[in-house]
Design an enzyme around this catalytic site. Structure first.
Site, mmCIF file in Angstrom:
data_model
loop_
_atom_site.group_PDB
_atom_site.id
_atom_site.type_symbol
_atom_site.label_atom_id
_atom_site.label_comp_id
_atom_site.label_asym_id
_atom_site.label_seq_id
_atom_site.Cartn_x
_atom_site.Cartn_y
_atom_site.Cartn_z
ATOM 1 N N GLY A 190 -13.320 -4.068 0.110
ATOM 2 C CA GLY A 190 -14.724 -3.328 0.583
ATOM 3 C C GLY A 190 -15.016 -2.276 -0.657
ATOM 4 N N GLY B 218 -11.256 -9.028 -1.938
ATOM 5 C CA GLY B 218 -10.797 -9.837 -0.949
ATOM 6 C C GLY B 218 -10.072 -11.013 -1.654
ATOM 7 N N LYS C 98 -20.141 -17.496 -0.588
ATOM 8 C CA LYS C 98 -21.774 -17.101 -0.330
ATOM 9 C C LYS C 98 -22.490 -16.402 -1.430
ATOM 10 C CE LYS C 98 -21.880 -17.254 4.784
ATOM 11 N NZ LYS C 98 -21.964 -16.483 5.720
ATOM 12 N N ARG D 154 0.819 -1.164 -0.261
ATOM 13 C CA ARG D 154 -0.076 -0.006 0.096
ATOM 14 C C ARG D 154 0.904 1.218 -0.106
ATOM 15 N NH1 ARG D 154 -4.595 -2.248 3.995
ATOM 16 N NH2 ARG D 154 -6.261 -2.935 2.479
HETATM 17 P P1 AMP Z 1 -15.767 -14.703 -0.384
HETATM 18 O O1 AMP Z 1 -14.897 -14.081 0.603
HETATM 19 O O2 AMP Z 1 -17.118 -14.733 -0.590
HETATM 20 O O3 AMP Z 1 -15.063 -14.271 -1.898
HETATM 21 O O4 AMP Z 1 -15.313 -16.320 -0.167
HETATM 22 C C1 AMP Z 1 -13.831 -16.933 -0.331
HETATM 23 C C2 AMP Z 1 -13.800 -18.199 0.519
HETATM 24 O O5 AMP Z 1 -14.546 -19.051 -0.210
HETATM 25 C C3 AMP Z 1 -12.412 -18.621 0.313
HETATM 26 O O6 AMP Z 1 -12.129 -18.813 1.581
HETATM 27 C C4 AMP Z 1 -12.579 -20.140 0.078
HETATM 28 O O7 AMP Z 1 -12.108 -20.948 0.756
HETATM 29 C C5 AMP Z 1 -14.125 -20.412 0.087
HETATM 30 N N1 AMP Z 1 -14.708 -21.210 -0.707
HETATM 31 C C6 AMP Z 1 -14.758 -21.354 -2.316
HETATM 32 N N2 AMP Z 1 -15.108 -22.511 -2.690
HETATM 33 C C7 AMP Z 1 -15.650 -23.097 -1.667
HETATM 34 C C8 AMP Z 1 -16.349 -24.297 -1.480
HETATM 35 N N3 AMP Z 1 -16.538 -24.997 -2.566
HETATM 36 N N4 AMP Z 1 -16.482 -24.683 -0.101
HETATM 37 C C9 AMP Z 1 -16.379 -23.993 0.943
HETATM 38 N N5 AMP Z 1 -15.576 -22.904 0.857
HETATM 39 C C10 AMP Z 1 -15.299 -22.302 -0.572
#
Ligand code: AMP
Length: 395
Positions: free
Chosen positions: A376, A353, A197, A35
């Site tokens: 964010g 992220g 999610k 940064r």
């Molecule tokens: P996000 O912060 O929503 O972008 O989610 C990122 C996280 O999703 C990472 O820590 C990944 O390990 C998790 N992730 C990706 N694919 C899967 C999966 N099939 N099952 C569980 N966690 C997952």
């Protein structure tokens, strides 16, 4: 959009909001200076133009004054990176700061103490912003990481600089990159959304359905879609209460002519651990007791073709549990596809992220067009929101 290239800084005292919220180790040494490096162009531009620079930033989330989060810990690092001596003052407002600023000569740099030692910073206090503003002739915002916050130093302060404010080079680059995807992107435009999610990405999906030609949905969030369509997903992560929403998204996409690509196969594991037993199965036939943890080979090939046929690519979120080596292959394959498409002339933006972490970990940083520095802030931009820090400079 006014940037540092549109102004003459000769003899000006320039207050720059940077994002020096860097990680420190137990000895208070900076462990990742990305940064600081990212703010260099703007700072040097002002100095070379004959101005002096006052840097302000937050560090961590202090509750009041907290020496462990003092910006004095990073002064040396900033100095090393800029190659210019940096003076530090132990406050960000008040008499001592006024004096230090008045003493600044052209070519010199002053670093103020952590803005968040005052609760007025995050509260967006106008009086506090006015005091910050009082020490400078010109204001530059170069902190994309906090541009989604209406804090005193990121947004409120801008009203005290009518014609004497602009975007720093980093912030301008972030804005341009988002614009290249969401507004002026060359078609076909593809977004890849992965991660855990659906719920955390729903507003993004709704916003980009009007902008993209293809949407690849991978990672953990794909199982909600598969289950909603009647597939068997075993123990894979799923948001049951979002199934209806998933079907609505698919319907909306079809109406808008956006092609959705879900995985067709998956690496399933019998345990959420790096040395679990695995098997590759159809995405809609995951056996009971097994969970999908990475994109399967057929899915990787389908995604590869879509990516390579695209002129503009946005990537947010991994295709599997990439933190575990055994389940990182799908995410790495995607990184390779995007790198190759970029080499062949596509514009690729990685933002938000975990995809940024993945890109860094697997060494794709220099083979995509742009890696966003703000988590964010990038997510909110993709959701179509006008960020207060950006709005404050424009209006
Ligand atoms: P996000 O912060 O929503 O972008 O989610 C990122 C996280 O999703 C990472 O820590 C990944 O390990 C998790 N992730 C990706 N694919 C899967 C999966 N099939 N099952 C569980 N966690 C997952």
């Amino acid at each position: 959009m006014k940037t540092v290239n549109d102004f003459n800084f000769k003899g000006k005292r320039v207050l720059i909001r940077v994002d020096f919220n860097v990680p420190l180790n137990a000895e208070f040494k900076v462990t990742d200076a990305t940064r600081i490096q990212a703010a260099k162009n703007t700072i040097i531009k002002v100095l070379e133009g004959g101005g002096s620079v006052i840097l302000m930033s937050h560090l961590g989330r202090p509750k009041g004054k907290d020496q462990s989060l003092s910006l004095s810990h990073i002064t040396e690092k900033v100095q090393d990176i800029l190659g210019v001596q940096v003076k530090f003052v132990q406050d960000c407002i008040g008499q001592e700061v006024q004096q230090a600023s008045a003493d600044l000569k052209a070519g010199e740099i002053l670093l103020l103490e952590n803005l968040r030692f005052y609760k007025e910073e995050t509260a967006g206090d106008v009086e506090f912003a006015k005091q910050l503003a009082s020490i400078a002739d010109f204001y530059i915002n170069d902190a994309f990481g906090t541009a989604h916050r209406a804090h005193a130093s990121t947004a409120i302060i801008a009203q005290f600089f009518k014609e004497t404010k602009c975007f720093g080079s980093l912030l301008a680059k972030e804005i341009e990159s988002i614009d290249k995807v969401l507004t002026s992107g060359q078609k076909p435009i593809t977004a890849v959304l992965g991660g855990a999610k659906v719920s955390s990405k729903i507003t993004i999906i709704e916003n980009i359905l009007d902008k993209v030609d293809h949407l690849i949905i991978g990672g953990g969030m794909s199982f909600t879609f598969i289950k909603a369509q009647g597939g068997q997903i075993g123990n894979s992560i799923c948001e049951d209460d979002k199934q209806e929403l998933a079907l609505e998204i698919l319907k909306k996409a079809a109406e808008k002519g956006v092609k959705i690509h879900l995985p067709v196969d998956v690496i399933a594991a019998d345990d959420f651990s790096n040395d679990a037993n695995t098997q590759q199965v159809a995405i809609n036939a995951i056996p009971e007791g097994w969970e999908g943890v990475d994109a399967g080979e057929a899915s990787r090939l389908i995604f590869d073709k879509v990516i390579k046929d695209s002129q503009t690519i946005l990537w947010n979120g991994p295709l599997g549990v990439f933190e575990m080596e055994s389940f990182a292959k799908g995410t790495i394959a995607l990184g390779n596809s995007i790198a190759e498409a970029t080499k062949n002339g596509a514009f690729s933006l990685v933002g938000g992220g975990d995809s940024v972490a993945a890109v860094k970990e697997f060494g794709f940083e220099n083979s995509v067009s742009y890696v966003s520095t703000g988590g964010g802030a990038m997510l909110e931009s993709l959701e179509g929101k006008v960020l207060p820090g950006i709005d404050a400079i424009l209006n």
